[in-house]
Every structure is written in structure tokens, then in C-alpha cells.
Scaffold this active site. Structure first.
Site, PDB file in Angstrom:
ATOM      1  N   GLU A  40       1.425  10.210  -5.633  1.00  0.00           N
ATOM      2  CA  GLU A  40       0.926   8.724  -5.466  1.00  0.00           C
ATOM      3  C   GLU A  40       0.034   8.791  -4.047  1.00  0.00           C
ATOM      4  OE1 GLU A  40       2.863   4.391  -4.101  1.00  0.00           O
ATOM      5  OE2 GLU A  40       3.859   6.196  -3.643  1.00  0.00           O
TER       6      GLU A  40
ATOM      7  N   HIS B  35       4.643  -0.483 -10.808  1.00  0.00           N
ATOM      8  CA  HIS B  35       5.695  -1.362 -10.472  1.00  0.00           C
ATOM      9  C   HIS B  35       5.576  -1.909  -9.028  1.00  0.00           C
ATOM     10  CE1 HIS B  35       6.203   2.510  -8.500  1.00  0.00           C
ATOM     11  NE2 HIS B  35       7.163   1.974  -7.705  1.00  0.00           N
ATOM     12  N   ASP B  36       4.506  -1.457  -8.200  1.00  0.00           N
ATOM     13  CA  ASP B  36       4.020  -2.083  -6.857  1.00  0.00           C
ATOM     14  C   ASP B  36       3.018  -3.156  -7.041  1.00  0.00           C
ATOM     15  OD1 ASP B  36       5.948  -0.385  -5.885  1.00  0.00           O
ATOM     16  OD2 ASP B  36       4.643   1.434  -5.390  1.00  0.00           O
TER      17      ASP B  36
ATOM     18  N   ASP C 213      10.347  10.505 -10.975  1.00  0.00           N
ATOM     19  CA  ASP C 213      10.028  10.124  -9.886  1.00  0.00           C
ATOM     20  C   ASP C 213      10.771  11.156  -8.565  1.00  0.00           C
ATOM     21  OD1 ASP C 213       8.620   8.554  -7.962  1.00  0.00           O
ATOM     22  OD2 ASP C 213       8.551   6.862  -9.299  1.00  0.00           O
TER      23      ASP C 213
ATOM     24  N   ASP D 203       6.386  10.573  -4.988  1.00  0.00           N
ATOM     25  CA  ASP D 203       6.386   9.311  -4.314  1.00  0.00           C
ATOM     26  C   ASP D 203       5.735   9.345  -2.883  1.00  0.00           C
ATOM     27  OD1 ASP D 203       7.558   6.450  -4.365  1.00  0.00           O
ATOM     28  OD2 ASP D 203       8.347   7.064  -2.699  1.00  0.00           O
TER      29      ASP D 203
HETATM   30  C1  GLC Z   1       6.185   4.186  -3.395  1.00  0.00           C
HETATM   31  C2  GLC Z   1       7.060   3.422  -4.664  1.00  0.00           C
HETATM   32  C3  GLC Z   1       7.377   2.023  -3.877  1.00  0.00           C
HETATM   33  C4  GLC Z   1       8.469   2.334  -3.015  1.00  0.00           C
HETATM   34  C5  GLC Z   1       7.797   3.250  -1.823  1.00  0.00           C
HETATM   35  C6  GLC Z   1       8.850   3.779  -1.168  1.00  0.00           C
HETATM   36  O1  GLC Z   1       5.009   3.387  -2.830  1.00  0.00           O
HETATM   37  O2  GLC Z   1       5.929   3.375  -5.492  1.00  0.00           O
HETATM   38  O3  GLC Z   1       7.844   1.360  -5.289  1.00  0.00           O
HETATM   39  O4  GLC Z   1       8.939   1.103  -2.433  1.00  0.00           O
HETATM   40  O5  GLC Z   1       7.213   4.280  -2.326  1.00  0.00           O
HETATM   41  O6  GLC Z   1       9.687   4.519  -1.517  1.00  0.00           O
END
Ligand code: GLC
Length: 570
Positions: free
Chosen positions: A275, A335-336, A99, A196
Site C-alpha cells: 500500500e 475501502h479508504d 491484508d 498495509d
Molecule cells: C491503511 C488501511 C486503512 C487503515 C490504515 C491503518 O491505510 O488501508 O484502512 O485505517 O492503514 O491500518
């Protein structure tokens, strides 16, 4: 299939390191644990791992607030443990992507500590500083987006929590420093990165205020209590309006090009997956990202044939229009997000729907990403006590609505448990032993274990049950690997207006496969003789009992909630 890259044929599996496997028995997942589970992952049949952040972090955002980009969080082990994990993964032909958090660092990162120490230090311009908050922008996690740093007598900008200050990507030294970190892991042999929140990297240079008549906490509350269709539409509009100046701003494409050039210096077709669902980030097919996620498929509370059909029509058409014919990337869980089993269930047919949705992701055109635990049907676990909440956006929300809005704490914890991402991050359930076999019996795990591990939702029990969800996933993954059409075939929709089932062909030069997913509780009699003239169906996979039913194209019987796949032959 040889012309495809490894990331086009692979099935990815996301590991959330804190919750995957606890090798040293301290209640927190680690590299020793992950390495011990690699044989499990091999037997599952996945080809690549995406590891959520494993770097040192004060954990205000569970590792997404990084304080050192070139090391391993001590609770996960050492750099040597990481290297062992990587070597052992590669030995099993499992690739590993990491990541990469570009938008922000932790507020404890030495870069930020130096930057905030004075207005004229060498890193003074590495973050986004202003004398006074220039607008009403919100952080998407914890209220105002501008936070005061007394050391400088200035405010810094953060799209996420105040412990996650945004880097100033206009500063070339920032780029250099981050690219050094990127190379560090590529040099060690990692196979690429999941990027990310790339949409948050740049902000509107005019700093135009948002026009929503609420702040973040009020909007969240409004969203929870919205009843009428009008209120629901309004809240969607408000969410968009609140953040549109802080998202998707110019500059990201150039940055992705820079990063892609670095990645391409390395051998082995290293991968970048963003993402983001914006297909434009795939550039010309060679200069930006290899993949972006098809989030619109997942952005619904109910996966229906109409929804899938619409989604595929839009996404595949756009990808096919690109000169380089872009490659899709499908996922339903991470995970979100609320867990697939819970999110897309109807509380009656959850088990059937989970199987249909797994088959969907594994048969649609594109690279599938699975999330650890979905293969055993892990569900959301709503934390009963505020003291257990680890996702700080959740605890911030709880305390704000209780203290500033006078919301009853009993209601507040229910709301918080629903909105925090803790619910879908509980430890992996390995067995029916105490603590689900994740940690030794007497240890308190970092998040509580979902008690349903005792009711068969665990790896060990499911390994021994031929009808389990786990064995279903294994079976599907095997079928996929052996069927070239499911990997390289075109997507050809059939019976597009059907509301009860979703039917399509995957068709390559070598093979043609019909897939029918019955999302209804009705037994269906379908006729594909027009589309599949003079063809015969040879069953590849079925979740129904098929011995006495017709397989003819003009009269195909499909059981309620059945997943049916057949090779189409002359
Ligand atoms: C992305 C991640 C998330 C995180 C955010 C800030 O959306 O998937 O879990 O809180 O970025 O880094």
C-alpha cells in the site's frame, strides 16, 4: 503469455469482509457469505481476491487494529470457515491474498497488554515507549501521537489511533513473531499479501518536530474551509510537513527484503503488493515487493485525458527504466477512498464516466484492482446521524470539532459524513429486496444500506439487464482475458496532447489493440492514419452504436463518452 506470472495476468477484486455478504443473517458480512458468492465472482470474471483484514479485532479501525494475527474474527466465522472459503476459491481458480498490518497491532493484542504492563516485562521493548512526549507529532487519525499508559508511567507512539500502538520493528523478536504469523497463512495456502501502510513502519530517529502551526484537528478544519488557491496550496504543504518525519523513513527496504525472502520459500509465486506508490519498494525486482499501487492515477477529483496521460508518462517511464522492467498496478477505488462513481462523477454524466474509468483501469498496462461494489456503480452514502458512524476517526473528529471548536453539530455531521470512510464501506447491494438482500429484512446491518439499492443499483437487477454496468464489467473482463495485447502489450500513447479523449495502443508480439476513451460529450472524428499506416481496425468492443460510422484509421468516428477498442491489423 506463458512467461508472465499469475499476478501479472490477474484482475484483482477487493473484498471488504464486513460488507460483502452476510451468510448467517446477523447484519455483518462473513466467510459463509463470501463463499456463497464465489460463483458470482467467477461469473464476473475476476481472478484473485484481496481480503481486507479478517482477524479478531476490537474494530476501532474496522479490522486494521488486530488483536490476534492467526485467527478469524468470530463475527466472520471460524478458521474452518476460512479454510473452506480458500479451498472453494482455489477450486474456481481464484487466488486469495490477505491484508498484512505490520506497523501496529490493536491495543488489546496480548503483545501490547504485556508490553504496557511494566517497564521490564519480556515484551517491554516491543512497542515505541518514551518517558515524556519528545515532540509535537500527530496521529493521522486522532490528535497527539503519544498516549500515556499509567501502568508503565510512560507514553507510547501511534501513527494511527491510540488503539493502534506502533510496533518497534527494531526489535528482532517482533520481526520473528510477525513472520511466524505470515507463515501461518502461507502454510494454509494463501497466495500472498497486501501490505498495509508500509511507509509508517519507521520514524525519524532524531524525532524532529513538525513545523506546522496547527494540530491535526485544526489542520483538518483548515483543509475543509480553505477557499483561495493560496490556502489550498498551503494546506497541501501542511499535510506533507506534518507527517514527513513519520513516513517513508529508512529501514523499510531491509524489512521488505526479509519478508520477500520468506515469501519466496513458498512455491506458487506468492505475491507481495504494497500500500504505497513508491516504485523503489520494488527493489531489484526479486528482493522486495512485486507490486506497488499507482495511487497518483487515483489522486485527483477528476480523471481527465491530460491527467491520465501525464500519470502514464511518469509511471511507465520509471518502470521501464528499471533493469527488470517493473510491472504496473492500477486502481481507482478501495475501502479508504470515495467511491469511483461518486468521486470521479460530474453529477450529470456519472454513468458514462464510471464506464470510461472502468475501461481505463482494465486496459492500461498493469494489474488492475477493483473494489467490491464498483461493478454495480455503488455510490458514497453520507450518514445522516453521528450515532451511525462506525469509522472512529470520523466520530473522533465530530466530537472534537463540536466540543473544542464550537462547530455547529449540524455542520459537523455533514463534514464528518464526507470525511469518514463509512460512506464507501456500506453493505454490498445484492438485490432490491429489503436490506438489499445483504441481510434478512428485520436485521439491522452494521452500517446502513445505501437506499439506492431500490433504484437498480444491485446485483440481481443488473444481472437481468443486458445494458447494466455489471454486464458492462463482465464484458470488459472477457475481452481483456481474450486479448493478449491488453495483458502483456506495451503501452504506446497516441495523440498525447488531446484533452477530450485518451487514445493509446497496447502492443504485444501477437496483437495490437487501439483504445480510445472519449471523456467528452462531443462526437469526435479522429485520424490515426499516420500512426497506423496501412492498417485496418477490427472492433473488439464499443460502448457506442457503431453500425453506420467509419472505422477507417483516417476517419474514426467516436461517439460522446464512447469506449472504443479495436484490433489493429494489416
Ligand atoms: C491503511 C488501511 C486503512 C487503515 C490504515 C491503518 O491505510 O488501508 O484502512 O485505517 O492503514 O491500518
Amino acid at each position: 503469455m506463458t512467461s508472465l506470472k499469475w499476478w501479472q495476468t490477474a484482475v484483482f477484486y477487493q473484498i471488504y469482509p464486513r460488507s460483502f455478504a452476510d451468510g448467517n443473517g446477523d447484519g455483518i458480512g462473513d466467510f459463509k457469505g463470501i463463499t456463497e458468492k464465489l460463483d458470482y465472482l467467477s461469473s464476473l470474471g475476476i481472478d484473485a481476491l484481496w481480503l481486507s483484514p479478517h482477524f479478531p479485532s476490537p474494530n476501532w479501525d474496522c479490522g486494521y487494529d488486530i488483536s490476534d494475527y492467526t485467527d478469524v474474527a468470530p463475527e466472520y466465522g471460524t478458521l474452518e470457515d476460512f479454510k473452506t472459503f480458500l479451498t472453494e476459491s482455489h477450486k474456481r481458480n481464484i487466488r486469495v491474498i490477505l491484508d498484512l498490518v505490520l506497523n501496529h497491532t490493536s491495543d488489546e493484542h496480548p503483545w501490547f497488554l504485556e508490553s504496557k504492563s511494566s517497564r521490564d516485562n519480556p515484551k517491554a521493548d516491543w512497542y515505541v515507549w518514551v518517558d515524556t512526549p519528545p515532540n509535537n507529532w500527530q496521529s493521522c487519525f486522532d490528535g497527539d501521537a503519544w498516549t500515556y499508559a499509567p501502568e508503565r508511567g510512560q507514553y507510547y507512539y501511534h501513527y494511527f489511533m491510540k488503539q493502534q500502538p506502533d510496533l518497534n520493528w527494531h526489535n528482532l523478536e517482533v520481526r520473528q513473531a510477525m513472520w511466524d504469523a505470515v507463515r501461518f497463512w502461507l502454510d494454509l495456502g494463501v497466495d500472498g499479501y497486501r501490505l498495509d501502510a508500509i511507509g509508517t513502519i519507521f520514524e525519524d530517529p532524531n524525532l524532529t518536530p513538525h513545523t506546522v502551526p496547527m494540530n491535526l484537528v485544526e489542520l483538518r478544519r483548515f483543509s475543509e474551509t480553505a477557499q483561495t488557491d493560496e490556502e489550498k496550496k498551503l494546506k497541501d504543504q501542511y499535510w506533507q510537513d506534518m507527517f514527513k518525519r513519520q513516513l517513508g523513513q529508512p529501514g523499510v527496504h531491509e524489512l521488505m527484503k526479509e519478508l520477500r525472502a520468506i515469501i519466496d520459500e513458498y512455491d506458487g509465486d506468492r505475491l507481495l503488493v504494497g500500500e504505497d506508490d513508491n516504485i523503489d519498494y520494488m527493489g531489484d525486482g526479486k528482493d522486495e515487493l512485486h507490486l506497488v499501487f499507482n495511487f497518483p492515477l487515483a489522486n485527483t477529483n477528476r480523471i481527465t485525458p491530460t491527467h491520465i496521460s501525464q500519470n502514464q508518462k511518469e509511471r511507465i517511464a520509471r518502470l521501464n527504466q528499471l533493469a527488470f522492467k517493473g510491472w504496473a498496478c492500477n486502481t481507482l477505488g478501495n475501502h479508504d477512498r470515495s467511491r469511483i462513481y461518486t468521486n470521479y462523477g460530474d453529477k450529470i454524466h456519472d454513468a458514462e464516466l464510471a464506464r470510461l474509468n472502468a475501461a481505463l483501469v482494465l486496459t492500461l498496462r498493469g494489474t488492475p484492482f477493483l473494489y467490491n461494489g464498483e461493478e454495480i456503480g455503488m455510490t458514497d452514502y453520507l450518514l445522516p446521524h453521528i450515532s451511525q458512524v462506525k469509522d472512529t476517526m470520523g466520530s473522533w473528529y465530530y466530537h472534537t470539532i463540536v466540543t473544542e471548536m464550537g462547530v455547529d453539530p449540524e455542520e459537523a455531521i455533514v463534514r464528518t459524513a464526507e470525511m469518514t470512510r463509512d460512506k464507501n464501506r456500506t453493505p454490498m447491494q445484492w438485490s432490491s429486496k429489503p436490506n438489499a438482500g445483504f441481510s434478512p429484512e428485520d436485521v439491522e446491518t452494521w452500517l446502513p444500506i445505501n437506499p439506492n439499492y431500490k433504484a437498480g443499483i444491485n446485483v440481481h437487477d443488473q444481472e437481468h439487464n443486458p445494458d447494466s454496468l455489471l454486464n458492462y464489467y463482465k464484458h470488459l473482463l472477457k475481452i481483456r482475458k481474450a486479448a493478449p495485447a491488453l495483458i502483456e502489450g506495451d503501452y504506446i500513447p497516441l495523440h498525447e496532447t488531446a484533452e477530450e479523449y485518451f487514445a493509446f495502443l497496447r502492443k504485444s508480439e501477437k496483437q495490437s489493440v487501439l483504445i480510445v476513451l472519449n471523456y467528452s460529450e462531443k462526437r469526435l472524428e479522429l485520424n490515426f492514419s499516420k500512426e497506423l499506416t496501412d492498417k485496418k481496425l477490427h472492433t473488439l468492443f464499443t460502448s457506442g452504436v457503431r453500425s453506420q460510422v467509419s472505422r477507417a484509421t483516417e476517419k474514426l468516428t467516436i461517439a460522446p463518452f464512447e469506449v472504443f477498442m479495436a484490433e489493429v491489423r494489416a
